[in-house]
Scaffold this active site. Structure first.
Site, short mmCIF file in Angstrom:
data_model
loop_
_atom_site.label_atom_id
_atom_site.label_comp_id
_atom_site.label_asym_id
_atom_site.label_seq_id
_atom_site.Cartn_x
_atom_site.Cartn_y
_atom_site.Cartn_z
N SER A 45 24.96 39.23 -67.61
CA SER A 45 23.50 39.33 -67.44
C SER A 45 22.86 38.09 -66.80
O SER A 45 21.70 38.14 -66.39
CB SER A 45 22.84 39.60 -68.79
OG SER A 45 22.83 38.44 -69.57
N THR A 66 27.77 44.56 -69.13
CA THR A 66 26.66 44.44 -70.07
C THR A 66 25.99 45.79 -70.27
O THR A 66 26.14 46.69 -69.43
CB THR A 66 25.60 43.47 -69.53
OG1 THR A 66 25.10 43.99 -68.28
CG2 THR A 66 26.15 42.08 -69.31
N ASP A 146 10.86 55.73 -79.99
CA ASP A 146 11.54 55.77 -78.69
C ASP A 146 10.82 56.80 -77.83
O ASP A 146 11.24 57.97 -77.73
CB ASP A 146 13.02 56.14 -78.87
CG ASP A 146 13.84 55.92 -77.61
OD1 ASP A 146 13.36 56.32 -76.52
OD2 ASP A 146 14.95 55.35 -77.70
N THR A 175 15.09 47.79 -77.05
CA THR A 175 14.72 48.49 -75.81
C THR A 175 15.29 47.75 -74.60
O THR A 175 15.60 46.56 -74.69
CB THR A 175 13.19 48.52 -75.64
OG1 THR A 175 12.76 47.18 -75.39
CG2 THR A 175 12.48 49.04 -76.89
N ARG A 208 15.77 41.76 -75.09
CA ARG A 208 15.52 40.82 -74.00
C ARG A 208 14.33 39.95 -74.39
O ARG A 208 13.34 40.44 -74.96
CB ARG A 208 15.19 41.56 -72.70
CG ARG A 208 16.42 42.15 -71.99
CD ARG A 208 17.36 41.07 -71.45
NE ARG A 208 18.54 41.61 -70.80
CZ ARG A 208 19.72 41.82 -71.39
NH1 ARG A 208 19.87 41.55 -72.69
NH2 ARG A 208 20.75 42.28 -70.71
N ASP A 232 17.39 36.36 -80.96
CA ASP A 232 18.64 36.09 -80.24
C ASP A 232 18.35 35.86 -78.77
O ASP A 232 19.16 35.26 -78.07
CB ASP A 232 19.59 37.29 -80.39
CG ASP A 232 20.89 37.08 -79.62
OD1 ASP A 232 21.54 36.03 -79.85
OD2 ASP A 232 21.26 37.94 -78.80
N GLU A 237 15.14 32.17 -70.71
CA GLU A 237 16.47 31.61 -70.98
C GLU A 237 16.96 30.94 -69.71
O GLU A 237 16.68 31.44 -68.62
CB GLU A 237 17.45 32.74 -71.35
CG GLU A 237 17.20 33.30 -72.74
CD GLU A 237 18.09 34.49 -73.07
OE1 GLU A 237 19.14 34.67 -72.43
OE2 GLU A 237 17.71 35.26 -73.96
N HIS A 254 21.51 34.14 -77.42
CA HIS A 254 21.80 35.42 -76.74
C HIS A 254 23.28 35.81 -76.91
O HIS A 254 23.99 36.03 -75.92
CB HIS A 254 21.43 35.32 -75.25
CG HIS A 254 21.33 36.67 -74.57
ND1 HIS A 254 20.59 36.88 -73.43
CD2 HIS A 254 21.91 37.86 -74.85
CE1 HIS A 254 20.72 38.15 -73.04
NE2 HIS A 254 21.51 38.76 -73.89
N GLY A 257 25.54 40.35 -78.97
CA GLY A 257 26.55 41.33 -78.54
C GLY A 257 27.93 40.73 -78.33
O GLY A 257 28.83 41.40 -77.81
N TYR A 258 28.11 39.47 -78.75
CA TYR A 258 29.34 38.75 -78.36
C TYR A 258 30.53 38.90 -79.30
O TYR A 258 31.26 37.94 -79.54
CB TYR A 258 29.02 37.25 -78.21
CG TYR A 258 28.65 36.84 -76.81
CD1 TYR A 258 28.12 37.73 -75.90
CD2 TYR A 258 28.84 35.52 -76.39
CE1 TYR A 258 27.79 37.33 -74.62
CE2 TYR A 258 28.52 35.12 -75.10
CZ TYR A 258 27.99 36.04 -74.23
OH TYR A 258 27.66 35.64 -72.95
#
Ligand SMILES: NC(=O)c1ccc[n+]([C@@H]2O[C@H](COP(=O)([O-])OP(=O)(O)OC[C@H]3O[C@@H](n4cnc5c(N)ncnc54)[C@H](O)[C@@H]3O)[C@@H](O)[C@H]2O)c1
Ligand SMILES: O=C(O)[C@H](O)[C@H](O)COP(=O)(O)O
EC number: 1.1.1.290
Length: 375
Positions: A45, A66, A146, A175, A208, A232, A237, A254, A257-258
């Site tokens: 990203s 990603t 949503d 989102t 984000r 996060d 950034e 960030h 998701g790692y």
């Protein structure tokens, strides 16, 4: 054929070497000269993929390992005849486990049971729907928001954001970053929303940075109304606001998701898409890549309390291991990206076999994603 891959993509060199010559490069910034003879580009990203990066270059395919795609101008890629694939859902489980770790830490710190709270989930896609399923398995009430899914007529009960703001004890955002259009999410959390939020709420942003107006959040966290934030992702950034980092309960670079599984899935998903694109389709089972986990098996006695669940999940991943280093290095140039590049291996709950002597516990743990078994 030359394939450029971001150096922060595990297993990429090994896999893409089956298809061509691979060069691993930093993603922020990507070295321009490496693109001059590249046929394909695999990014994460941090690389903005658009006309200014690729016009006049021989690249015919772009893959991003990603879930988010806001860094890619996919309309321009299509108009330039460049193939494109993302990796939807690759790291959704990792984000869910990040959120669980954060919530159970806050529950312990502030003396509440998650079961007594209502969790509002904004964005019910790959992350949000898995989070909802796991919270329901634990008996937690959820409220879902949503609008795109509601407008499509998807099954399920979807509510306007205003209802979640008024009623949910915890708001967690999953989102995409949409800058405009009917479902815009840029500054979805703004000063107005924060003013309407009742006291004693928890706000989590693991999607984000720009979905939350960071200046407005800092103001809100500096005011008199009690508000707890977990971030996060940051606006911007890697140069996050140090004042904001000081005010948040949990702050990370960030990395929600790692997990190793999440990153490996990202690589295999774009590898499979690219192999298909060039007419040499290949599939890669994740198990063929992953090493044995540090903790492979535990036994668990009796019923499952939230305190016990906290101790169990933290055998696998405790978000505080990522909060501390960010606070140590934030503000020093290059350090945010270094935390991400040299990320200590982290596994998902499914890597842990849990042998239970209680059938209900085994069942709940299975629904939560553990590899649980009844003794
Ligand atoms: N922090 C991390 O490491 C990390 C990891 C994975 C994903 N992400 C981010 O989280 C986002 C969500 O991930 P995902 O895998 O669930 O994506 P997804 O595309 O599967 O789901 C996103 C959901 O958001 C919904 N949505 C769109 N606009 C909305 C709006 N205005 N209000 C409410 N909902 C809206 C969509 O309809 C969809 O159901 C990604 O786009 C990515 O930017 C961050
Ligand atoms: O959208 C995603 O999938 C995540 O935000 C992504 O994994 C973040 O990690 P990066 O690609 O920046 O390494």
């Amino acid at each position: 054929m030359k394939i450029l891959v971001d150096e922060n993509m595990p297993y990429a060199v090994e896999l893409f070497s089956r298809l061509g010559n691979v060069q691993a490069v930093p993603g922020r910034p990507i070295p321009q000269d490496a693109l001059n003879d590249a046929d394909a580009l695999m990014v994460r990203s941090v690389t903005k993929v658009n006309e200014s990066l690729l016009a006049g270059k021989p690249v015919k395919f772009v893959g991003t390992a990603t879930a988010g795609t806001d860094h890619v101008d996919d309309a321009w890629l299509a108009s330039a005849g460049i193939g494109f694939s993302a990796a939807p859902g690759c790291n959704a489980i990792a984000v869910v486990e990040y959120v669980f770790s954060s919530l159970l830490i806050l529950a312990q710190r502030d003396g509440f049971q998650l079961r007594d709270k209502t969790v509002g989930i904004i964005g019910v896609g790959n992350v949000g729907s898995r989070l909802n399923a796991r919270l329901e398995a634990l008996g937690v009430r959820t409220l879902l928001c949503d609008p795109p899914r509601a407008d499509r007529g998807d099954a399920g009960e979807f509510w306007p954001l205003d209802k979640l703001v008024a009623e949910a004890d915890i708001l967690t955002f999953h989102t995409p970053l949409n800058m405009s259009g009917p479902y815009a999410t840029h500054h979805l959390v703004d000063a107005d929303l924060l003013a309407r939020l009742p006291a004693d709420r928890i706000l989590i942003n693991a999607c984000r940075g720009e979905v939350v107006d960071n200046a407005a959040l800092l103001d809100a966290l500096s005011g008199n109304k009690k508000l707890t934030a977990v971030l996060d992702v940051w606006e911007p950034e890697p140069d996050l606001s140090l004042a904001l980092l000081e005010k948040v309960a949990i702050g990370t670079a960030h990395i929600a998701g790692y997990s190793l599984e999440g990153k490996a899935r990202g690589t295999t998903q774009v590898f499979e898409a690219f192999s298909q694109f060039i007419g040499q389709p290949q599939t890669v089972p994740l198990d063929s890549l992953l090493p044995a986990p540090e903790f492979a098996e535990v036994t668990l006695s009796g019923a499952l309390s939230e305190a016990k669940l906290l101790r169990l999940i933290h055998l696998v991943y405790d978000v505080r291991r990522d909060d501390r280093p960010l606070r140590r290095v934030a503000g020093k140039p290059g350090e945010f990206d270094k935390l991400r590049k040299f990320y200590e291996e982290r596994r998902e709950w499914s890597s842990l076999r849990v042998i239970c002597d209680d059938a209900t516990t085994a069942d709940v743990l299975k629904k939560l994603g553990f590899n649980s078994q009844l003794k």
